[in-house]
Design an enzyme around this catalytic site. Structure first.
Site, PDB file in Angstrom:
ATOM      1  CB  SER A   9     -13.883  32.813  -2.102  1.00  0.00           C
ATOM      2  OG  SER A   9     -13.655  31.440  -1.851  1.00  0.00           O
TER       3      SER A   9
ATOM      4  CG  LEU B  24     -27.340  44.648  11.906  1.00  0.00           C
ATOM      5  CD1 LEU B  24     -26.166  44.071  12.681  1.00  0.00           C
ATOM      6  CD2 LEU B  24     -28.266  43.513  11.455  1.00  0.00           C
TER       7      LEU B  24
ATOM      8  CG  HIS C 274     -28.807  29.019  -4.047  1.00  0.00           C
ATOM      9  ND1 HIS C 274     -27.582  29.145  -3.426  1.00  0.00           N
ATOM     10  CD2 HIS C 274     -28.544  28.552  -5.303  1.00  0.00           C
ATOM     11  CE1 HIS C 274     -26.625  28.766  -4.279  1.00  0.00           C
ATOM     12  NE2 HIS C 274     -27.188  28.400  -5.416  1.00  0.00           N
TER      13      HIS C 274
ATOM     14  CG  ASP D 125     -19.056  27.979   0.316  1.00  0.00           C
ATOM     15  OD1 ASP D 125     -19.886  27.854  -0.605  1.00  0.00           O
ATOM     16  OD2 ASP D 125     -17.875  27.582   0.227  1.00  0.00           O
TER      17      ASP D 125
HETATM   18  C1  IPE Z   1     -17.808  32.335  -1.983  1.00  0.00           C
HETATM   19  O1  IPE Z   1     -18.297  31.040  -2.165  1.00  0.00           O
HETATM   20  C2  IPE Z   1     -18.834  33.327  -2.409  1.00  0.00           C
HETATM   21  C3  IPE Z   1     -20.065  33.350  -1.631  1.00  0.00           C
HETATM   22  C4  IPE Z   1     -20.291  32.679  -0.529  1.00  0.00           C
HETATM   23  C5  IPE Z   1     -21.094  34.213  -2.115  1.00  0.00           C
HETATM   24  P1  IPE Z   1     -17.932  30.188  -3.473  1.00  0.00           P
HETATM   25  O2  IPE Z   1     -18.599  28.888  -3.311  1.00  0.00           O
HETATM   26  O3  IPE Z   1     -18.254  30.978  -4.686  1.00  0.00           O
HETATM   27  O4  IPE Z   1     -16.348  30.091  -3.343  1.00  0.00           O
HETATM   28  P2  IPE Z   1     -15.340  28.993  -3.921  1.00  0.00           P
HETATM   29  O5  IPE Z   1     -15.635  28.852  -5.376  1.00  0.00           O
HETATM   30  O6  IPE Z   1     -15.598  27.734  -3.178  1.00  0.00           O
HETATM   31  O7  IPE Z   1     -13.991  29.556  -3.631  1.00  0.00           O
HETATM   32  C1  IPE Z   2     -22.971  29.657  -1.326  1.00  0.00           C
HETATM   33  O1  IPE Z   2     -23.249  28.324  -1.578  1.00  0.00           O
HETATM   34  C2  IPE Z   2     -23.905  30.598  -2.043  1.00  0.00           C
HETATM   35  C3  IPE Z   2     -23.310  31.261  -3.214  1.00  0.00           C
HETATM   36  C4  IPE Z   2     -22.065  31.208  -3.555  1.00  0.00           C
HETATM   37  C5  IPE Z   2     -24.207  32.053  -4.046  1.00  0.00           C
HETATM   38  P1  IPE Z   2     -22.711  27.574  -2.863  1.00  0.00           P
HETATM   39  O2  IPE Z   2     -23.693  27.751  -3.961  1.00  0.00           O
HETATM   40  O3  IPE Z   2     -21.323  28.006  -3.175  1.00  0.00           O
HETATM   41  O4  IPE Z   2     -22.728  26.069  -2.361  1.00  0.00           O
HETATM   42  P2  IPE Z   2     -21.627  24.968  -2.586  1.00  0.00           P
HETATM   43  O5  IPE Z   2     -20.319  25.551  -2.142  1.00  0.00           O
HETATM   44  O6  IPE Z   2     -21.640  24.634  -4.041  1.00  0.00           O
HETATM   45  O7  IPE Z   2     -22.067  23.842  -1.720  1.00  0.00           O
HETATM   46 MG    MG Z   3     -19.514  27.360  -2.559  1.00  0.00          MG
END
Ligand code: IPE
Ligand code: IPE
Ligand code: MG
Length: 233
Positions: free
Chosen positions: A189, A124, A30, A13
């Protein structure tokens, strides 16, 4: 003391915030996050970890803007094409867990191809949670169990924890020993709710694109210092 560490699960995240801090579009986060994942997968394989599961895209992430979803899907397309050779060389086995019916057909075809091509690899196990939601997974498993029972192939009292686990996307994969979430958020999440009943948790403020093999090593050192009791004294 060293704990058994077969399986690490990561909630990657913070990509968006990493980019925003730099005045960049979320997509830049990303892109960098995908590079971090390559580094961490290599490090995990080198450390002899048996299984690494990463949360790449949740069922809830479909609610993001079309631009962001398209960007993530194209990034995935690109990696599915470019990584197979390296995965084979490393002897890694790839599994995808999640709701495939929401993904584009060409992506699903590519995922199935990679799963088939790597299924006999035994280094792995790299498990990618994609269009994944744990409650949906549990419901799908319950439905499957109900079908087995209705068809007379399973008696209700034969539905044990082990049998039920076999109906989950993660069938055959040991439960995670350690769950790491980056970016400072302290929540799950909708990730692996059944599988993490006795996992250890580590929440780090590091944003995923800044995560490194060195930090992974220090988290593993912390994990090794913990006492896992499983309800015993
Ligand atoms: C959880 O992250 C999903 C992934 C890392 C793919 P999110 O950014 O979607 O989660 P919330 O919205 O903060 O709970
Ligand atoms: C995690 O990073 C990747 C996905 C959920 C696809 P985020 O896109 O949720 O990044 P933040 O949480 O908004 O910083
Ligand atoms: Mg996020």
């Amino acid at each position: 003391m060293t704990n058994t560490l077969k399986h690490i699960a990561i909630i990657m995240d913070g990509n968006g915030r990493w980019a925003q801090k730099r005045g960049l579009p979320r997509s830049a986060g990303h892109k960098k996050g995908a590079e971090t994942l390559q580094e961490i997968a290599k490090a995990a394989a080198d450390m002899g970890i048996e299984c690494l599961t990463v949360y790449a895209f949740s069922t809830e992430n479909w609610k993001r803007s079309k631009d962001e979803v398209d960007y993530l899907m194209n990034l995935l397309r690109q990696y599915l094409k470019s990584e197979l050779k390296e995965i084979q060389e490393r002897g890694a086995r790839i599994r995808f867990i999640g709701e495939r019916k929401m993904l584009d057909a060409d992506i699903v075809a590519q995922m199935e191809h990679i799963e088939r091509e790597t299924e006999n690899n035994d280094k792995l196990t790299f498990c990618v949670a994609l269009s994944y939601g744990s409650r949906a997974e549990i419901i799908a498993a319950a439905r499957q169990a109900a079908e087995e029972i209705t068809a007379g192939r399973l008696k209700p009292d034969q539905l044990t924890e082990d049998v039920f686990s076999g109906f989950l996307y993660t069938a055959g994969i040991p439960d995670p020993d350690l769950v790491i979430r980056t970016s400072g958020e302290q929540r799950l999440s909708n990730y692996l709710l059944w599988q993490i009943a006795y996992s250890e948790f580590y929440f780090t403020p590091t944003l995923w694109p800044d995560f490194s093999a060195d930090e992974l090593k220090s988290i593993i050192a912390d994990f090794n210092s913990r006492e896992r009791r499983y309800g015993k004294i």
